[in-house]
Design an enzyme around this catalytic site. Structure first.
Site, PDB file in Angstrom:
ATOM      1  N   GLU A  85      -9.168  -9.407  13.225  1.00 26.95           N
ATOM      2  CA  GLU A  85     -10.365  -9.100  14.022  1.00 26.95           C
ATOM      3  C   GLU A  85     -10.093  -9.129  15.528  1.00 26.95           C
ATOM      4  O   GLU A  85     -10.990  -9.417  16.312  1.00 26.95           O
ATOM      5  CB  GLU A  85     -11.524 -10.037  13.640  1.00 26.95           C
ATOM      6  CG  GLU A  85     -11.192 -11.507  13.620  1.00 26.95           C
ATOM      7  CD  GLU A  85     -12.336 -12.386  13.088  1.00 26.95           C
ATOM      8  OE1 GLU A  85     -13.491 -11.949  13.053  1.00 26.95           O
ATOM      9  OE2 GLU A  85     -12.043 -13.550  12.725  1.00 26.95           O
TER      10      GLU A  85
ATOM     11  N   ASP B 215     -15.878  -8.768  15.804  1.00 24.86           N
ATOM     12  CA  ASP B 215     -15.008  -9.440  16.780  1.00 24.86           C
ATOM     13  C   ASP B 215     -14.049  -8.456  17.421  1.00 24.86           C
ATOM     14  O   ASP B 215     -13.767  -8.539  18.621  1.00 24.86           O
ATOM     15  CB  ASP B 215     -14.218 -10.572  16.104  1.00 24.86           C
ATOM     16  CG  ASP B 215     -15.018 -11.851  16.021  1.00 24.86           C
ATOM     17  OD1 ASP B 215     -15.049 -12.603  17.005  1.00 24.86           O
ATOM     18  OD2 ASP B 215     -15.639 -12.086  14.970  1.00 24.86           O
TER      19      ASP B 215
ATOM     20  N   ASP C 209       0.239  15.140 -11.078  1.00 27.14           N
ATOM     21  CA  ASP C 209       1.600  14.592 -11.073  1.00 27.14           C
ATOM     22  C   ASP C 209       1.534  13.119 -10.673  1.00 27.14           C
ATOM     23  O   ASP C 209       0.446  12.524 -10.681  1.00 27.14           O
ATOM     24  CB  ASP C 209       2.556  15.428 -10.197  1.00 27.14           C
ATOM     25  CG  ASP C 209       2.215  15.356  -8.723  1.00 27.14           C
ATOM     26  OD1 ASP C 209       1.162  14.769  -8.391  1.00 27.14           O
ATOM     27  OD2 ASP C 209       2.996  15.885  -7.905  1.00 27.14           O
TER      28      ASP C 209
HETATM   29 MG    MG Z   1     -15.398 -13.025  13.100  1.00 29.26          MG
END
Ligand code: MG
Ligand code: COA
Length: 290
Positions: free
Chosen positions: A129, A156, A270
């Site tokens: 994050e 974040d 395939d």
């Molecule tokens: Mg977070």
């Protein structure tokens, strides 16, 4: 493979929500001590989790705890409180480097020893994050054999980048794509971003389907109303299962006949198509659909 279609956070300091989460039959319940808990409630959250954990029946749900970041002032108190109750796994937020996971690995091993818990039994899920975490993905994804999944934390990350979040999530697409790519490269499960607008179920379903198409196997959720639509979006449909079985049957027959690529219903089949069909069957099995 364990199904991790929806991973529900519940604030660890709210006993009502913890009890409710345990009864929801969501694939993963994640009791939070990090950002969903106020700074002055961290100890209350630890105490509530430690008290309720052994009392509650979580059914088939994986029992996870999100600790505070490695390097924060809270981390050791979190671990000392949480490890003896033996959660199934630890969700590690704001991971930035391999060193942080390795530090946690060592500390956890000491605590498992002290609590007579089988070594290595508590797994890790790392939240990616930040920009630095994206840049260090290869090192993070290969940091520990305990690591089973990578979570993409879009909120974040957007704050770190200075990005403005949108419903389509186009502004975090590079990172969202990187997480799913590195997860696949290292055999980890990718778990997608949270939709914080929990009243908007249409956008939730759009976002869950978008993530599933990218290769994500699940999504973080923050409200009980989000569980069912998200688990549904990450469960292969009946039609997908029927098609996948048909492809695998036809593939086996053609392999026996010594034929690699072949045509089925006007499409070329395939190896990569077969691999995708196998993945659908595995996910359907994990979700209890087969
Ligand atoms: Mg977070
Ligand atoms: N886990 C368990 N139960 C939850 C829940 C959750 N994450 N979110 C809501 N509920 C419960 C509520 O307690 C309420 O129960 P009740 O009907 O028995 O009273 C019911 O579900 C309906 O909730 P609602 O009134 O619609 O929402 P709320 O205003 O109580 O809560 C939030 C809204 C966003 C505060 C809440 O959903 C929440 O805390 N989510 C998790 C936040 C979090 O952990 N963030 C960090 C990770 S990103």
């Amino acid at each position: 493979m364990r199904a991790r279609r929806a991973l529900l956070y519940s604030p660890g300091d709210d006993p009502h929500k913890v009890r409710k989460a345990a009864a929801l039959e969501v694939d993963c319940v994640c009791l939070d001590i990090e950002d969903g808990v106020a700074i002055n409630q961290k100890e209350a959250a630890r105490e509530t989790i430690v008290k309720l954990f052994p009392e509650l029946d979580f059914g088939h749900s994986e029992r996870l705890v999100r600790i505070n970041p490695v390097g924060s002032e809270f981390i050791d108190d979190d671990l000392v409180a949480i490890i003896p109750i033996q959660p199934d796994g630890i969700v590690i937020p704001k991971v930035k480097s391999r060193d942080q996971i390795q530090w946690l690995e060592e500390r956890l091993t000491e605590l498992e020893n002290q609590s007579n818990i089988p070594l290595g039994s508590i797994i890790f899920i790392a939240i990616i994050e930040s920009s630095l975490a994206i840049v260090n993905l290869k090192d993070i994804a290969s940091a520990s054999t305990r690591l089973e999944a990578l979570i993409f934390g879009a909120e974040d990350l957007a704050a770190d980048l200075g990005a403005d979040r949108s419903k389509s999530s186009w502004e975090v697409f590079y990172a969202r794509s990187a997480v799913v790519t590195y997860a696949a490269a290292f055999g980890l499960q990718p778990i997608d971003l949270v939709n914080i607008d929990f009243k908007d179920l249409d956008n939730l379903i759009f976002s869950a389907r978008q993530g599933a198409k990218m290769g994500y196997v699940g999504k973080q959720v923050i409200h009980p109303d989000q569980v069912e639509p998200v688990q549904e979006a990450f469960t292969p449909s009946e039609d997908q299962i029927i098609d996948a079985k048909k492809i695998l049957d036809a593939y086996n027959q053609h392999q026996e006949a010594g034929q690699g690529a072949f045509a089925l219903d006007g499409k070329m089949i395939d190896a990569p198509i077969v691999k995708s069909a196998q993945s659908i069957i595995q996910r359907a099995q994990a979700a209890g659909k087969i």
